[in-house]
Design a protein around this motif. Structure first.
Motif, PDB file in Angstrom:
ATOM      1  N   VAL A 204      -0.525   0.070  -4.238  1.00 38.91           N
ATOM      2  CA  VAL A 204       0.643   0.568  -3.494  1.00 38.91           C
ATOM      3  C   VAL A 204       1.110   1.903  -4.067  1.00 38.91           C
ATOM      4  O   VAL A 204       1.557   2.792  -3.347  1.00 38.91           O
ATOM      5  N   ASP A 205       0.964   2.011  -5.376  1.00 40.00           N
ATOM      6  CA  ASP A 205       1.391   3.220  -6.069  1.00 40.00           C
ATOM      7  C   ASP A 205       0.657   4.465  -5.543  1.00 40.00           C
ATOM      8  O   ASP A 205       1.188   5.572  -5.596  1.00 40.00           O
ATOM      9  N   LYS A 206      -0.578   4.244  -5.062  1.00 43.13           N
ATOM     10  CA  LYS A 206      -1.385   5.381  -4.613  1.00 43.13           C
ATOM     11  C   LYS A 206      -1.044   5.812  -3.193  1.00 43.13           C
ATOM     12  O   LYS A 206      -1.533   6.843  -2.723  1.00 43.13           O
ATOM     13  N   ILE A 207      -0.218   5.015  -2.484  1.00 35.54           N
ATOM     14  CA  ILE A 207       0.092   5.350  -1.084  1.00 35.54           C
ATOM     15  C   ILE A 207       1.213   6.389  -1.029  1.00 35.54           C
ATOM     16  O   ILE A 207       2.238   6.229  -1.698  1.00 35.54           O
ATOM     17  N   ASN A 208       0.989   7.443  -0.286  1.00 37.91           N
ATOM     18  CA  ASN A 208       2.042   8.445  -0.112  1.00 37.91           C
ATOM     19  C   ASN A 208       2.026   8.964   1.326  1.00 37.91           C
ATOM     20  O   ASN A 208       1.237   8.499   2.155  1.00 37.91           O
ATOM     21  N   VAL A 209       2.895   9.919   1.621  1.00 35.54           N
ATOM     22  CA  VAL A 209       3.049  10.418   2.992  1.00 35.54           C
ATOM     23  C   VAL A 209       1.713  10.919   3.550  1.00 35.54           C
ATOM     24  O   VAL A 209       1.419  10.748   4.729  1.00 35.54           O
ATOM     25  N   ASN A 210       0.889  11.509   2.691  1.00 35.66           N
ATOM     26  CA  ASN A 210      -0.340  12.118   3.190  1.00 35.66           C
ATOM     27  C   ASN A 210      -1.423  11.105   3.565  1.00 35.66           C
ATOM     28  O   ASN A 210      -2.221  11.353   4.462  1.00 35.66           O
ATOM     29  N   ASN A 211      -1.471   9.964   2.843  1.00 40.87           N
ATOM     30  CA  ASN A 211      -2.540   9.004   3.173  1.00 40.87           C
ATOM     31  C   ASN A 211      -2.007   7.742   3.844  1.00 40.87           C
ATOM     32  O   ASN A 211      -2.705   6.738   3.919  1.00 40.87           O
ATOM     33  N   LEU A 212      -0.758   7.817   4.342  1.00 41.69           N
ATOM     34  CA  LEU A 212      -0.118   6.644   4.944  1.00 41.69           C
ATOM     35  C   LEU A 212      -0.920   6.090   6.127  1.00 41.69           C
ATOM     36  O   LEU A 212      -1.026   4.883   6.325  1.00 41.69           O
ATOM     37  N   GLN A 213      -1.521   7.023   6.903  1.00 38.38           N
ATOM     38  CA  GLN A 213      -2.225   6.615   8.127  1.00 38.38           C
ATOM     39  C   GLN A 213      -3.351   5.613   7.862  1.00 38.38           C
ATOM     40  O   GLN A 213      -3.462   4.607   8.525  1.00 38.38           O
ATOM     41  N   ASN A 214      -4.197   5.924   6.860  1.00 37.60           N
ATOM     42  CA  ASN A 214      -5.352   5.057   6.613  1.00 37.60           C
ATOM     43  C   ASN A 214      -5.145   4.140   5.404  1.00 37.60           C
ATOM     44  O   ASN A 214      -6.079   3.498   4.934  1.00 37.60           O
ATOM     45  N   ALA A 215      -3.924   4.099   4.916  1.00 36.18           N
ATOM     46  CA  ALA A 215      -3.671   3.323   3.694  1.00 36.18           C
ATOM     47  C   ALA A 215      -3.844   1.826   3.948  1.00 36.18           C
ATOM     48  O   ALA A 215      -3.490   1.329   5.002  1.00 36.18           O
ATOM     49  N   LYS A 216      -4.422   1.157   2.958  1.00 35.85           N
ATOM     50  CA  LYS A 216      -4.662  -0.282   3.061  1.00 35.85           C
ATOM     51  C   LYS A 216      -4.723  -0.848   1.656  1.00 35.85           C
ATOM     52  O   LYS A 216      -5.281  -0.210   0.766  1.00 35.85           O
ATOM     53  N   VAL A 217      -4.131  -2.015   1.444  1.00 39.19           N
ATOM     54  CA  VAL A 217      -4.312  -2.642   0.135  1.00 39.19           C
ATOM     55  C   VAL A 217      -5.307  -3.776   0.291  1.00 39.19           C
ATOM     56  O   VAL A 217      -5.442  -4.343   1.374  1.00 39.19           O
ATOM     57  N   ASN A 218      -6.020  -4.078  -0.797  1.00 36.05           N
ATOM     58  CA  ASN A 218      -7.096  -5.048  -0.695  1.00 36.05           C
ATOM     59  C   ASN A 218      -6.983  -6.083  -1.808  1.00 36.05           C
ATOM     60  O   ASN A 218      -7.251  -5.801  -2.964  1.00 36.05           O
ATOM     61  N   ILE A 219      -6.520  -7.293  -1.452  1.00 35.22           N
ATOM     62  CA  ILE A 219      -6.451  -8.381  -2.432  1.00 35.22           C
ATOM     63  C   ILE A 219      -7.236  -9.554  -1.861  1.00 35.22           C
ATOM     64  O   ILE A 219      -6.926 -10.027  -0.767  1.00 35.22           O
TER      65      ILE A 219
END
Ligand code: ADP
Length: 469
Positions: A204-219
């Motif tokens: 989650v820490d790596k998600i920001n305004v620039n990569n919000l579109q394709n952001a996904k967390v994987n658990i």
């Protein structure tokens, strides 16, 4: 304190508490059983002495008597002291030892006589001994033989106490080993448990305004944290979408605002460029007025859109008679536009009671809704004509707004409720593409439904279904 340490701490504390309780109970009951068993032996010993001394037989000497008494003991009693008293004047009739360690006074003898039995633990520090010993003292008042006697026997339960000390040592060692193991295990499991959370936090820490579109967390897995990650992804997706919408909304809005403003500025620049006739000025002012009206319409639309996005709690909901509200609409439409418009309102069937065509709602929002639909129907039909019909059943009131105008191309149908979206066949008709998005928001706010049917060149019909309760 981090969750990892908290879990480890709570787990260890509760496990240690359980172990300490368990060990304490074991020790307590062992000690109690030892006392019971030893006092039982002393009582038996005292009864045997009472029997020997109380049967009135001639006892030749103390040595003989002792022998006889020893025969009654089935086991040696360590540092045993026997005191036999006469119950009348409390004279010491017999004792096996000169230097008494355990002292008994008259009051205790009187009490023993009254109560018949006595048990006491007496702390005695022997000479040269480092620590005090806890002697058991048992006294009985025996009246079952010829001579009634007060017999007191005291001794130190050496083996019992030794066993107890050993048990205490074993329990303490066990406790220390178990606590160390429990803390290590607790820490290990806590670490395992919070591992997915730590991974989630890192991602989650790596998600920001620039990569919000394709952001996904994987658990991976099926536990609550994996479920949280799935929900989080859904939320990210929605956030991304609304972020996109927001971006396009701002650029659309500024574009729409810029066009009439640029037109006004250029016309005014032309006007002041050189002296002109009164007629020219009038024409320019007329054109500027149109652009200003356009701007005003747009800002009103934006305001209404912003308003309709507020929650239900911001509006006063009351019973609204839909037919009366619709009767007001033609006046409002005509006020807005100079062109004469024809609006016909009819009932599919006549209501018998008021509540058949009454629904809960916000009057001003519902007016904006129907005004926009009727305005569109007039705007997009050559005859500037709208047919409004009202129908109802037990649960819903349905309002149909129909026209025989240009219709909506199928490709546009799914987008017309988006803000700033305008059909491809509307280039010559004034508008900003905000009306239907406002309508949709208002209908959603009333928990109703809005649908559209349209055929290019034949006309369009909007159906609005409002809940009656
Ligand atoms: P505007 O009317 O300002 O263009 P709306 O949001 O009210 O914006 O409408 C969006 C689009 O839906 C219009 O541009 C038009 O293409 C289509 N539309 C809406 N109502 C009608 C209608 N009655 N007849 C034909 N097209 C319509």
């Amino acid at each position: 304190m981090s969750i990892k340490y908290k879990i480890a701490l709570y787990y260890s504390l509760s496990a240690v508490l359980l172990l300490v309780t368990f060990a304490s109970f074991s020790y307590y009951f062992s000690a109690k059983m030892r006392t019971q068993e030893y006092t039982g032996r002393l009582t038996y010993r005292a009864e045997s002495i009472a029997k020997v001394l109380g049967d009135g037989a001639q006892i030749k000497s103390d040595v003989l008597l002792l022998d006889k008494l020893d025969q009654t003991a089935f086991q040696d009693l360590f540092l045993e002291e026997i005191m036999v008293y006469d119950p009348v004047d409390f004279d010491l009739v017999y004792t096996n030892i000169q230097d008494k360690v355990v002292q008994v006074d008259i009051r205790q003898l009187e009490l023993l006589k009254r109560e018949k039995y006595m048990h006491k633990q007496v702390l005695v520090t022997e000479e040269n001994a480092e620590q005090a010993h806890e002697f058991e003292l048992v006294g009985i008042y025996d009246t079952s033989n010829k001579i009634p006697l007060l017999v007191l026997v005291s001794a130190y339960d050496k083996f019992g106490h030794q066993n107890l000390t050993n048990l205490k040592r074993i329990l303490l060692i066990e406790l220390a080993v178990c606590v160390a193991l429990l803390v290590a295990i607790g820490f290990f499991f806590a670490k395992q448990m919070v591992q997915p959370i730590i991974r989630l936090v890192r991602q989650v820490d790596k998600i920001n305004v620039n990569n919000l579109q394709n952001a996904k967390v994987n658990i991976r897995g099926k536990n609550e944290i994996a479920q949280l990650a799935v929900n989080f992804n859904t939320m990210l997706h929605r956030l991304g979408e609304s972020f996109n919408l927001q971006k396009s909304f701002v650029s659309n809005a500024s574009h729409e605002l810029r066009t009439p403003l640029a037109a006004i500025i250029s016309q005014l620049q032309v006007a002041i460029g050189k002296d002109r006739t009164a007629e020219d000025y009038k024409q320019i002012l007329q054109s500027v007025l149109e652009d200003a009206e356009n701007l005003s319409e747009l800002t009103n639309g934006l305001l209404q859109l912003a308003q309709s996005e507020l929650g239900e709690q911001h509006f006063k909901f009351q019973a609204v008679r839909i037919d009366e509200l619709l009767l007001d609409v033609p006046n409002l439409v005509n006020v807005q536009d100079h062109k004469k418009r024809k609006i016909e309102i009819s009932f599919e069937r006549m209501p018998e009671q008021d509540d058949e065509i009454t629904c809960p709602g916000n009057e001003s929002l519902l007016k904006i809704l129907f005004l926009n639909l009727v305005d569109n129907a007039c705007k997009f039909s050559p005859q500037h004509k709208a047919l409004v019909s009202i129908d109802f059943d037990d649960s819903y009131i349905t309002v149909k707004v129909q026209d025989d105008g240009i219709g909506i191309p199928p490709a546009d149908l799914q987008n017309i409720f988006e803000p700033f979206y305008r059909g491809e066949n509307t280039v010559n008709v004034r508008g900003h593409g905000l009306g239907l998005s406002i309508c949709k928001k208002i209908v959603q706010l009333h928990r109703g439904q809005i649908t559209v049917e349209s055929k290019v060149g034949h006309g369009t019909t909007f159906h609005v279904k409002l809940r009656k309760s």
